[in-house]
Structures are given as structure tokens and as C-alpha cells.
Scaffold this motif. Structure first.
Motif, PDB file in Angstrom:
ATOM      1  N   LEU A   1     -16.262   4.206  -8.250  1.00 37.92           N
ATOM      2  CA  LEU A   1     -14.513   4.129  -7.959  1.00 37.92           C
ATOM      3  C   LEU A   1     -14.501   3.900  -6.586  1.00 37.92           C
ATOM      4  CD1 LEU A   1     -11.775   3.858  -8.943  1.00 37.92           C
ATOM      5  CD2 LEU A   1     -11.793   6.631  -8.816  1.00 37.92           C
ATOM      6  N   VAL A   2     -15.113   4.463  -5.722  1.00 34.17           N
ATOM      7  CA  VAL A   2     -14.927   4.352  -4.251  1.00 34.17           C
ATOM      8  C   VAL A   2     -15.537   2.885  -3.709  1.00 34.17           C
ATOM      9  CG1 VAL A   2     -15.511   5.052  -1.936  1.00 34.17           C
ATOM     10  CG2 VAL A   2     -15.224   6.849  -3.666  1.00 34.17           C
ATOM     11  N   GLU A   3     -16.504   2.398  -4.445  1.00 38.78           N
ATOM     12  CA  GLU A   3     -16.949   1.416  -3.972  1.00 38.78           C
ATOM     13  C   GLU A   3     -16.370   0.056  -4.632  1.00 38.78           C
ATOM     14  OE1 GLU A   3     -21.411   1.733  -5.093  1.00 38.78           O
ATOM     15  OE2 GLU A   3     -21.723   2.944  -3.497  1.00 38.78           O
ATOM     16  N   LEU A   4     -15.924   0.261  -5.786  1.00 38.59           N
ATOM     17  CA  LEU A   4     -15.098  -0.657  -6.480  1.00 38.59           C
ATOM     18  C   LEU A   4     -13.603  -0.967  -5.627  1.00 38.59           C
ATOM     19  CD1 LEU A   4     -14.046  -2.207  -9.333  1.00 38.59           C
ATOM     20  CD2 LEU A   4     -12.696   0.038  -9.705  1.00 38.59           C
ATOM     21  N   MET A   5     -13.103   0.209  -5.111  1.00 44.08           N
ATOM     22  CA  MET A   5     -11.847  -0.076  -4.448  1.00 44.08           C
ATOM     23  C   MET A   5     -11.867  -0.644  -2.816  1.00 44.08           C
ATOM     24  SD  MET A   5      -9.589   3.252  -5.774  1.00 44.08           S
ATOM     25  CE  MET A   5      -8.178   2.688  -4.607  1.00 44.08           C
ATOM     26  N   VAL A   6     -12.975  -0.273  -2.188  1.00 43.25           N
ATOM     27  CA  VAL A   6     -13.516  -0.701  -1.130  1.00 43.25           C
ATOM     28  C   VAL A   6     -13.677  -2.374  -1.132  1.00 43.25           C
ATOM     29  CG1 VAL A   6     -14.928  -0.781   1.028  1.00 43.25           C
ATOM     30  CG2 VAL A   6     -14.550   1.262  -0.057  1.00 43.25           C
ATOM     31  N   GLU A   7     -14.386  -2.662  -2.150  1.00 43.23           N
ATOM     32  CA  GLU A   7     -14.922  -3.991  -2.204  1.00 43.23           C
ATOM     33  C   GLU A   7     -13.579  -4.852  -2.444  1.00 43.23           C
ATOM     34  OE1 GLU A   7     -16.905  -7.352  -2.632  1.00 43.23           O
ATOM     35  OE2 GLU A   7     -17.785  -5.571  -2.195  1.00 43.23           O
ATOM     36  N   ASN A   8     -12.524  -4.160  -3.476  1.00 44.36           N
ATOM     37  CA  ASN A   8     -11.373  -4.941  -3.728  1.00 44.36           C
ATOM     38  C   ASN A   8     -10.567  -5.137  -2.129  1.00 44.36           C
ATOM     39  OD1 ASN A   8      -8.837  -5.524  -5.629  1.00 44.36           O
ATOM     40  ND2 ASN A   8      -7.993  -4.088  -4.291  1.00 44.36           N
ATOM     41  N   ASP A   9     -10.675  -3.957  -1.401  1.00 43.47           N
ATOM     42  CA  ASP A   9      -9.680  -3.989  -0.077  1.00 43.47           C
ATOM     43  C   ASP A   9     -10.298  -5.185   0.715  1.00 43.47           C
ATOM     44  OD1 ASP A   9      -7.596  -2.174  -0.815  1.00 43.47           O
ATOM     45  OD2 ASP A   9      -8.997  -0.600  -0.590  1.00 43.47           O
ATOM     46  N   LEU A  10     -11.684  -5.215   0.739  1.00 48.92           N
ATOM     47  CA  LEU A  10     -12.362  -6.305   1.571  1.00 48.92           C
ATOM     48  C   LEU A  10     -11.963  -7.680   1.166  1.00 48.92           C
ATOM     49  CD1 LEU A  10     -16.060  -4.792   1.635  1.00 48.92           C
ATOM     50  CD2 LEU A  10     -14.620  -5.032   3.762  1.00 48.92           C
ATOM     51  N   LYS A  11     -12.090  -7.892  -0.075  1.00 50.67           N
ATOM     52  CA  LYS A  11     -11.375  -9.124  -0.771  1.00 50.67           C
ATOM     53  C   LYS A  11     -10.097  -9.367  -0.138  1.00 50.67           C
ATOM     54  CE  LYS A  11     -11.927 -12.107  -4.733  1.00 50.67           C
ATOM     55  NZ  LYS A  11     -10.493 -12.626  -4.658  1.00 50.67           N
ATOM     56  N   GLU A  12      -9.237  -8.431  -0.639  1.00 51.40           N
ATOM     57  CA  GLU A  12      -7.751  -8.729  -0.316  1.00 51.40           C
ATOM     58  C   GLU A  12      -7.447  -9.034   0.909  1.00 51.40           C
ATOM     59  OE1 GLU A  12      -4.912  -5.720  -1.494  1.00 51.40           O
ATOM     60  OE2 GLU A  12      -5.038  -6.153  -3.803  1.00 51.40           O
ATOM     61  N   LEU A  13      -8.227  -8.309   1.911  1.00 46.20           N
ATOM     62  CA  LEU A  13      -7.873  -8.326   3.426  1.00 46.20           C
ATOM     63  C   LEU A  13      -8.339  -9.592   3.849  1.00 46.20           C
ATOM     64  CD1 LEU A  13      -8.654  -4.752   4.419  1.00 46.20           C
ATOM     65  CD2 LEU A  13      -6.465  -5.734   4.778  1.00 46.20           C
ATOM     66  N   THR A  14      -9.408 -10.269   3.210  1.00 49.43           N
ATOM     67  CA  THR A  14     -10.035 -11.155   3.727  1.00 49.43           C
ATOM     68  C   THR A  14      -9.090 -12.651   3.206  1.00 49.43           C
ATOM     69  OG1 THR A  14     -12.317 -10.298   3.603  1.00 49.43           O
ATOM     70  CG2 THR A  14     -12.239 -12.807   3.647  1.00 49.43           C
ATOM     71  N   ASP A  15      -8.652 -12.234   1.978  1.00 45.76           N
ATOM     72  CA  ASP A  15      -8.026 -13.468   1.485  1.00 45.76           C
ATOM     73  C   ASP A  15      -6.826 -13.622   2.345  1.00 45.76           C
ATOM     74  OD1 ASP A  15      -9.917 -13.760  -0.417  1.00 45.76           O
ATOM     75  OD2 ASP A  15      -8.875 -12.911  -2.129  1.00 45.76           O
ATOM     76  N   ARG A  16      -6.064 -12.453   2.636  1.00 52.98           N
ATOM     77  CA  ARG A  16      -5.036 -12.452   3.603  1.00 52.98           C
ATOM     78  C   ARG A  16      -5.013 -13.193   4.664  1.00 52.98           C
ATOM     79  NH1 ARG A  16      -2.623  -6.743   3.647  1.00 52.98           N
ATOM     80  NH2 ARG A  16      -3.155  -6.649   1.456  1.00 52.98           N
TER      81      ARG A  16
END
Length: 324
Positions: free
Chosen positions: A306-321
Motif C-alpha cells: 500500500l505504501v509503495e502504491l501510494m508513493v508511486e501514484n504521488d510521484l506520477k501525479e506530481l510529475t504530471d502536474r
């Protein structure tokens, strides 16, 4: 025949995952949305017209009766509430109106308009407050310690009373803390995964947290909504604890998040007493023996997953932003 479901709290984390699950199972899905929050549909936008939006409010019983009559649901999931514990101290009466009395209005509306519907009430581990045993079971005494927990305890017992008094299929899932990429950043889990991602991308230099030794029972919201659905597929209404069955510290969470991005957390994390919670010493940990034995349910995602799933998602969201 196509089953119909009505979800309150559709635009929240759990509501959006539950809507996805029900759509995938071929349900006709209706969502109750307050008129003022009808623009806040980001979490379910990807479902398009697969979810029918109906206007209503837990503060207004006539609107609830209208929505139930219009949708004629086979299943009703009440996931709506004021659910942020610190806010329940600054807005205790509003928390009671939505989280406690709102459930009374909804139960009464079901009794009058659709008594054969199956009803799920989202209860919370906050009803246990400062429990006298750990892990907690479905028989552990309620001792809530904040206005949110008090309101949830009221809603829980009203659900049981309506089940007993009117023979409604009404049950409560006592959910422990559950997370997902759709969680708000004011909650500590998302604050940490987002913080690690920001530091990795050079968008921040430090993450301030409270008690790193605080321990929680955390699981994935997608697993939790599957348990909700399973509860309404049984012959008889029963109440269950929905949890991970494991306990981890905030420090474990920090370590997994920073390990995932290849950084040493001790170089970036500082402790600020301002972030300590007054009830931090209380250990809320749920026993999933009953739900595992009777419904064959247990979480599919581990804490580390769960931790890794959410960090991965945040990396992608922040990069896209950053790129847009």
C-alpha cells in the motif's frame, strides 16, 4: 435482473471505489450528492454516465425519501459523514447532524419507502476510543473519545435498533483506517507518501511529523469496499470489523516511503510536537477473525504494498502536474 444500489458519500474515497466495484459487477448505481458538492465529482469522473447522480442531503429527510423512492435500490451504502476527527472538535454539532442524526433520517426513510432494501452503515474504529482490550473484536465495548466517535457510536446502535425493531436488513462495518491514492493530503498516510515524493522530485526539503511511534491498523480502501459489498450478499445481516489485522508505526510508514524513492528518511524528517494528537497513546487494532471465518475476507494488499502504491501514484501525479 439488474441489481440497483444507492451510495451516499459517492464523491469520497470509499464511495468512488465502491461505485467502481458495483459498476464492474453490473449494478445500476445511483449516488446521493449534496447540491453544493455536485461539482466535486473528480473521483468518479472516469465512470462517466455509469453512475446516476441524485441530489439529496442527510440533513433533509424529505430529500432522502425522494431519492430512495426514485432509485428503488436493492442495496444502500451509507458512506457519507463528516469524517475528519480534528474537525469534529471545532464543529461538533455539525458532525452530529451528519454523522449521527443523518443516519436516523436515512434509516427512517428506508423503513418508510424501501423496507426490503439491504442497508450498510459505515461504522468506525473511533467508536472504541480507548478500548480495554487489543485487538478489538465485534464485542469490545464502545468508549469513544471525540465527537466523531460519539456520532458514529450513535449511528451504529441506531442501525442495530432498526434491524431489531423493524426487521430491516441493516448492518455495520466497523472500519479501521484505510488509505488510497484518493485520500486527502490532510491525513498522515497521504502526507507522508506525498512528502517523500516531493522531496525525491526536489519540490520540498523537509517533512514535519508528529509522534513517529504512534501505531495504526491501516489497509487499502479497495479491499475495504469489497468487504462492504460481501456483507450485503449474506442471508442475514451481521456486523463485522473491517481491518488489516496488523499494526504498523508511523516510523514504519516513513521508512517504507523513503526506501521506495531511494532516500534515507532520517535526513529529511523532523518531529514537531504541534502534530501530536492527544489520543496518540491509544492503540486501535482490529481482529478480522469473524469476517475472515464467515465471509472468507481478508486484505489482498499488505502494508508495504500500500505504501509503495501510494508513493508511486504521488510521484506520477506530481510529475504530471509539473509538466503541465
Amino acid at each position: 435482473m439488474t441489481k440497483k444500489a444507492l451510495i451516499t458519500g459517492l464523491t469520497g474515497q470509499d464511495g468512488s471505489y465502491l461505485a467502481e466495484l458495483l459498476v464492474s459487477k453490473g449494478y445500476e448505481v445511483y449516488g446521493l450528492v449534496r447540491r453544493s458538492s455536485s461539482s466535486n465529482l473528480g473521483r468518479i469522473r472516469h465512470l462517466g454516465d455509469k453512475v446516476k447522480i441524485l441530489s439529496g442531503d442527510l440533513l433533509d429527510q424529505s430529500s432522502l425519501m425522494d431519492v430512495i423512492t426514485e432509485s428503488a435500490p436493492d442495496e444502500i451504502y451509507n458512506l457519507a459523514s463528516q469524517s475528519y476527527v480534528p474537525l469534529s472538535w471545532t464543529q461538533p454539532a455539525l458532525t452530529a447532524e451528519y454523522t449521527a442524526l443523518g443516519v436516523s433520517r436515512l434509516l427512517e426513510s428506508i423503513r418508510r419507502c424501501k423496507p426490503d432494501a439491504k442497508f450498510y452503515q459505515a461504522s468506525s474504529s473511533e467508536v472504541f476510543g480507548q478500548p480495554d482490550e487489543s485487538p478489538q473484536t465485534e464485542r469490545t465495548a464502545f468508549r469513544p473519545r471525540n465527537p466523531y466517535g460519539v456520532a458514529k457510536a450513535y449511528a451504529h446502535w441506531m442501525t442495530i435498533n432498526y434491524r431489531n425493531q423493524y426487521n430491516l436488513y441493516a448492518c455495520c462495518g466497523i472500519t479501521y483506517t484505510h488509505e488510497s491514492p484518493r485520500r486527502g493530503s490532510e491525513f498522515v498516510f497521504r502526507k507522508i507518501t506525498q512528502g517523500a515524493a516531493k522531496i525525491k522530485l526536489g519540490l520540498d526539503k523537509e517533512l514535519k511529523l508528529g509522534n513517529l511511534d504512534a501505531r495504526r491498523d491501516w489497509c487499502f480502501a479497495q479491499d475495504v469496499v469489497e468487504a462492504m459489498w460481501l456483507m450485503l450478499q449474506q442471508e442475514q445481516a451481521e456486523d463485522y470489523i473491517i481491518a488489516s489485522g496488523a499494526v504498523n508505526s508511523v516510523k514504519d510508514l516513513v521508512k517504507y516511503a523513503f526506501d521506495y524513492v531511494g532516500l534515507n528518511w532520517q535526513d529529511y524528517v523532523s518531529v514537531d510536537p504541534a502534530f501530536y494528537r492527544p489520543d496518540e497513546a491509544v492503540l486501535l487494532a482490529g481482529s478480522i477473525d469473524k469476517i475472515h471465518k464467515e465471509l472468507d475476507w481478508k486484505p489482498r494488499y499488505s502494508f508495504k504494498n500500500l505504501v509503495e502504491l501510494m508513493v508511486e501514484n504521488d510521484l506520477k501525479e506530481l510529475t504530471d502536474r509539473s509538466a503541465s
